[in-house]
Write a protein that holds these residues in place. Structure first.
Motif, mmCIF file in Angstrom:
data_model
loop_
_atom_site.group_PDB
_atom_site.id
_atom_site.type_symbol
_atom_site.label_atom_id
_atom_site.label_comp_id
_atom_site.label_asym_id
_atom_site.label_seq_id
_atom_site.Cartn_x
_atom_site.Cartn_y
_atom_site.Cartn_z
ATOM 1 N N ILE A 1 0.776 -1.235 0.042
ATOM 2 C CA ILE A 1 -0.083 0.209 0.210
ATOM 3 C C ILE A 1 0.952 1.199 -0.075
ATOM 4 O O ILE A 1 0.583 2.376 -0.902
ATOM 5 C CB ILE A 1 -0.842 -0.060 1.090
ATOM 6 C CG1 ILE A 1 -2.150 -1.053 1.084
ATOM 7 C CG2 ILE A 1 -1.664 1.236 1.259
ATOM 8 C CD1 ILE A 1 -2.735 -1.480 2.505
ATOM 9 N N GLU A 2 1.808 1.379 0.788
ATOM 10 C CA GLU A 2 2.687 2.335 0.780
ATOM 11 C C GLU A 2 3.518 2.575 -0.422
ATOM 12 O O GLU A 2 3.472 3.946 -1.026
ATOM 13 C CB GLU A 2 3.919 2.053 1.995
ATOM 14 C CG GLU A 2 3.053 2.195 3.386
ATOM 15 C CD GLU A 2 4.131 1.760 4.434
ATOM 16 O OE1 GLU A 2 5.244 1.550 4.397
ATOM 17 O OE2 GLU A 2 3.653 1.977 5.737
ATOM 18 N N ARG A 3 3.857 1.668 -0.929
ATOM 19 C CA ARG A 3 4.743 1.790 -2.291
ATOM 20 C C ARG A 3 3.628 2.440 -3.299
ATOM 21 O O ARG A 3 3.954 3.071 -4.326
ATOM 22 C CB ARG A 3 5.436 0.476 -2.787
ATOM 23 C CG ARG A 3 6.446 0.065 -1.807
ATOM 24 C CD ARG A 3 7.159 -1.127 -2.635
ATOM 25 N NE ARG A 3 6.446 -2.302 -2.730
ATOM 26 C CZ ARG A 3 6.116 -3.278 -1.913
ATOM 27 N NH1 ARG A 3 6.613 -3.356 -0.544
ATOM 28 N NH2 ARG A 3 5.394 -4.312 -2.168
ATOM 29 N N ALA A 4 2.467 1.716 -3.158
ATOM 30 C CA ALA A 4 1.555 2.085 -4.319
ATOM 31 C C ALA A 4 1.283 3.495 -4.160
ATOM 32 O O ALA A 4 0.827 4.504 -5.063
ATOM 33 C CB ALA A 4 0.336 1.143 -4.360
ATOM 34 N N GLN A 5 1.004 3.805 -2.983
ATOM 35 C CA GLN A 5 0.672 5.260 -2.631
ATOM 36 C C GLN A 5 1.779 6.234 -3.234
ATOM 37 O O GLN A 5 1.501 7.267 -3.858
ATOM 38 C CB GLN A 5 0.348 5.471 -1.146
ATOM 39 C CG GLN A 5 -0.184 7.044 -0.738
ATOM 40 C CD GLN A 5 -0.207 7.164 0.580
ATOM 41 O OE1 GLN A 5 0.088 6.337 1.520
ATOM 42 N NE2 GLN A 5 -0.380 8.453 1.061
ATOM 43 N N ALA A 6 2.757 5.835 -3.018
ATOM 44 C CA ALA A 6 3.944 6.850 -3.365
ATOM 45 C C ALA A 6 3.994 7.123 -4.877
ATOM 46 O O ALA A 6 4.311 8.171 -5.351
ATOM 47 C CB ALA A 6 5.510 6.205 -2.746
ATOM 48 N N GLY B 1 3.133 -8.310 -4.063
ATOM 49 C CA GLY B 1 4.168 -7.405 -4.547
ATOM 50 C C GLY B 1 3.373 -6.588 -5.495
ATOM 51 O O GLY B 1 2.316 -5.884 -5.253
ATOM 52 N N GLU B 2 4.201 -6.398 -6.665
ATOM 53 C CA GLU B 2 3.863 -5.587 -7.793
ATOM 54 C C GLU B 2 2.041 -6.021 -8.129
ATOM 55 O O GLU B 2 1.323 -4.957 -8.404
ATOM 56 C CB GLU B 2 4.429 -5.754 -8.821
ATOM 57 C CG GLU B 2 4.143 -4.715 -9.983
ATOM 58 C CD GLU B 2 4.883 -4.655 -11.220
ATOM 59 O OE1 GLU B 2 4.399 -4.788 -12.295
ATOM 60 O OE2 GLU B 2 6.386 -4.566 -11.134
ATOM 61 N N PRO B 3 1.855 -7.311 -8.195
ATOM 62 C CA PRO B 3 0.357 -7.428 -8.574
ATOM 63 C C PRO B 3 -0.688 -6.817 -7.602
ATOM 64 O O PRO B 3 -1.513 -6.400 -7.956
ATOM 65 C CB PRO B 3 0.322 -8.948 -8.389
ATOM 66 C CG PRO B 3 1.683 -9.502 -8.715
ATOM 67 C CD PRO B 3 2.711 -8.508 -8.114
ATOM 68 N N LEU B 4 -0.287 -6.982 -6.385
ATOM 69 C CA LEU B 4 -1.121 -6.018 -5.212
ATOM 70 C C LEU B 4 -1.087 -4.679 -5.579
ATOM 71 O O LEU B 4 -2.073 -3.957 -5.650
ATOM 72 C CB LEU B 4 -0.874 -6.390 -3.952
ATOM 73 C CG LEU B 4 -1.618 -5.780 -2.788
ATOM 74 C CD1 LEU B 4 -2.952 -6.040 -2.909
ATOM 75 C CD2 LEU B 4 -1.110 -6.348 -1.487
ATOM 76 N N GLU B 5 -0.035 -4.024 -5.919
ATOM 77 C CA GLU B 5 0.196 -2.773 -5.988
ATOM 78 C C GLU B 5 -0.720 -2.298 -7.162
ATOM 79 O O GLU B 5 -1.214 -1.235 -7.074
ATOM 80 C CB GLU B 5 1.564 -2.335 -6.075
ATOM 81 C CG GLU B 5 2.463 -2.307 -4.957
ATOM 82 C CD GLU B 5 4.075 -2.180 -5.156
ATOM 83 O OE1 GLU B 5 4.246 -1.085 -5.903
ATOM 84 O OE2 GLU B 5 4.890 -3.014 -4.695
ATOM 85 N N ARG B 6 -0.505 -2.877 -8.029
ATOM 86 C CA ARG B 6 -1.580 -2.547 -9.544
ATOM 87 C C ARG B 6 -2.741 -2.606 -9.304
ATOM 88 O O ARG B 6 -3.436 -1.994 -9.541
ATOM 89 C CB ARG B 6 -1.086 -3.805 -10.664
ATOM 90 C CG ARG B 6 0.351 -3.750 -11.061
ATOM 91 C CD ARG B 6 0.572 -4.708 -12.285
ATOM 92 N NE ARG B 6 -0.073 -4.321 -13.439
ATOM 93 C CZ ARG B 6 0.549 -3.851 -14.400
ATOM 94 N NH1 ARG B 6 1.982 -3.448 -14.394
ATOM 95 N NH2 ARG B 6 -0.111 -3.551 -15.390
#
Length: 215
Positions: A25-30, A84-89
């Motif tokens: 969540i933090e990576r996706a937000q940024a 990881g990335e799949p969740l961020e997407r």
């Protein structure tokens, strides 16, 4: 601005998963806030066995402009490996929906839903690149042409069958694939536009693309 994370884990099913979910969540937000205006948002994390996308082990939903819900099935064998990335997407896809709720909304007609889903899919593509999701590439050229023809006839229909278009089995994910292709062709003809810039774009502006590029 703050994203407030709410963990619904009374059952304990999410034990061991919360930390990597928070990190995603933090990576996706940024990444999203590099191209959009920051907003305050509630992010609900919950476990709901069987109510996820099977090959991911999770699913997202944006019911309002103030909240996104992330659902996980820890018993799904794909869940842990897709944090990881799949969740961020998934997160940025739902964020685009939440931001769109603050403008024209998700939409009441078939055409509006197609554009909303297509824009969210391309927003994830804008931020992460890579191939489209399975549901965004589920139709071949013939299937897209037929779906476009059907959508042109029902563009303004408020009584369209959302489940059949987007979750049906004949074929599956039809609305997602058409929406993604429609927005992709719209963007290809307008290289200065991006999904981040089109968060509040009216669906009507995409209708000419449907008419002119599918056949």
């Amino acid at each position: 601005m703050t994203w407030t994370i709410h963990v619904a884990n009374a059952s304990g099913r999410l034990d061991g998963l919360v930390s990597p979910i928070r990190a995603a969540i933090e990576r996706a937000q940024a990444r999203a806030e590099a191209v959009t205006e920051p907003v305050d948002l509630d992010v609900v994390i919950q476990a709901w066995p069987g109510r996820v996308i099977a090959h991911l082990g999770h699913a997202g939903y944006a019911p309002t402009g103030d909240m996104i819900q992330l659902t996980f099935d820890p018993a799904n064998s794909n869940c842990a490996q897709n944090l990881g990335e799949p969740l961020e997407r998934t997160i940025v896809h739902e964020l685009h929906h939440a931001l769109r709720w603050r403008g024209p909304g998700y939409g009441r007609t078939l055409g509006e839903a197609l554009v909303t889903e297509g824009l969210a899919g391309h927003f994830a593509q804008q931020l992460y690149g890579g191939p489209p999701e399975k549901w965004e590439s589920s139709l071949d050229a013939e299937g897209l042409a037929q779906a476009a023809s059907d959508a042109a006839a029902a563009w303004d229909d408020e009584a369209y069958d959302h489940a059949a278009w987007f979750f049906g089995t004949a074929p599956a994910w039809r609305g997602y694939a058409l929406g993604y292709a429609l927005v992709g062709r719209h963007l290809a003809a307008r290289p200065k536009e991006t999904p981040a810039k089109l968060i509040h774009a009216e669906a009507a502006s995409f209708r000419d693309t449907l008419k002119s590029t599918f056949g």
